[in-house]
Design a protein around this motif. Sequence first.
Motif, PDB file in Angstrom:
ATOM      1  N   HIS A  90     -54.951  -7.813  13.020  1.00  0.00           N
ATOM      2  CA  HIS A  90     -54.338  -7.897  11.637  1.00  0.00           C
ATOM      3  C   HIS A  90     -55.488  -7.991  10.601  1.00  0.00           C
ATOM      4  O   HIS A  90     -55.432  -7.309   9.577  1.00  0.00           O
ATOM      5  CB  HIS A  90     -53.186  -9.014  11.771  1.00  0.00           C
ATOM      6  N   SER A  91     -56.335  -8.744  10.868  1.00  0.00           N
ATOM      7  CA  SER A  91     -57.413  -9.268   9.875  1.00  0.00           C
ATOM      8  C   SER A  91     -58.646  -9.966  10.253  1.00  0.00           C
ATOM      9  O   SER A  91     -58.609 -10.507  11.595  1.00  0.00           O
ATOM     10  CB  SER A  91     -56.759 -10.252   8.775  1.00  0.00           C
ATOM     11  N   LYS A  99     -59.138  -5.264   7.737  1.00  0.00           N
ATOM     12  CA  LYS A  99     -59.054  -5.871   6.429  1.00  0.00           C
ATOM     13  C   LYS A  99     -59.344  -7.270   6.443  1.00  0.00           C
ATOM     14  O   LYS A  99     -58.790  -7.961   7.464  1.00  0.00           O
ATOM     15  CB  LYS A  99     -57.672  -5.855   5.984  1.00  0.00           C
ATOM     16  N   GLU A 120     -57.204 -11.780   3.115  1.00  0.00           N
ATOM     17  CA  GLU A 120     -56.875 -11.579   1.757  1.00  0.00           C
ATOM     18  C   GLU A 120     -55.889 -10.379   1.469  1.00  0.00           C
ATOM     19  O   GLU A 120     -55.213 -10.442   0.552  1.00  0.00           O
ATOM     20  CB  GLU A 120     -57.575 -12.218   0.602  1.00  0.00           C
ATOM     21  N   GLN A 121     -56.289  -9.437   2.170  1.00  0.00           N
ATOM     22  CA  GLN A 121     -55.901  -7.954   1.868  1.00  0.00           C
ATOM     23  C   GLN A 121     -54.953  -7.503   2.740  1.00  0.00           C
ATOM     24  O   GLN A 121     -54.297  -6.363   2.650  1.00  0.00           O
ATOM     25  CB  GLN A 121     -56.896  -7.052   1.491  1.00  0.00           C
ATOM     26  N   GLY A 144     -52.119  -8.699   4.147  1.00  0.00           N
ATOM     27  CA  GLY A 144     -50.681  -8.843   3.934  1.00  0.00           C
ATOM     28  C   GLY A 144     -50.048  -9.728   5.177  1.00  0.00           C
ATOM     29  O   GLY A 144     -50.900 -10.273   5.816  1.00  0.00           O
ATOM     30  N   PRO A 145     -48.730  -9.678   5.139  1.00  0.00           N
ATOM     31  CA  PRO A 145     -48.181 -10.502   5.961  1.00  0.00           C
ATOM     32  C   PRO A 145     -48.203  -9.874   7.529  1.00  0.00           C
ATOM     33  O   PRO A 145     -48.085  -8.947   7.652  1.00  0.00           O
ATOM     34  CB  PRO A 145     -46.637 -10.814   5.543  1.00  0.00           C
TER      35      PRO A 145
END
Length: 143
Positions: free
Chosen positions: A66-67, A116, A119-120, A122-123
């Motif tokens: 996700h991030s 990403k 911060e970029q 998203g949920p």
Amino acid sequence: PLLLALLSAALSLPLQRHKAQTFASCKGEGAVKCNVKSVHDGYLFCFDNGMFFVSKFLFLRKSLVHSLDFGRTSSVSARTFDVTVTMKSGEKHEFSMIDKEEHQRLLEYAQALKLKPKEQAGPLPKDGGKSAVKEAEAEEGKA
């Protein structure tokens, strides 16, 4: 090649040889030395289709990430930094004690693979990443 074949079979994923154009540390190696949860010493390898940590058996499939969060990078006195990988399921993996000189290389790797920063990103997916797992398995079945 034998180790790569064994890992590929164990993960049920097609793994490719490491490519220097995908990631090379400041020392020209295919991995960076780091810890997981401040305890497990090992090496983080960066491939086209994900990241692989050797010491504790852990492969983070790119399609399920996700991030990424780079921590402790702004401290002038710190010689190391951390990377936290949050999966679409919400599970987090923290890699700590990475030499500061590797920060730019890991950042470039993340950007090249379009991973990403938190911060970029998203949920998190509402289904806990289950649809992402199905999509990843379908995509890898085609490869």
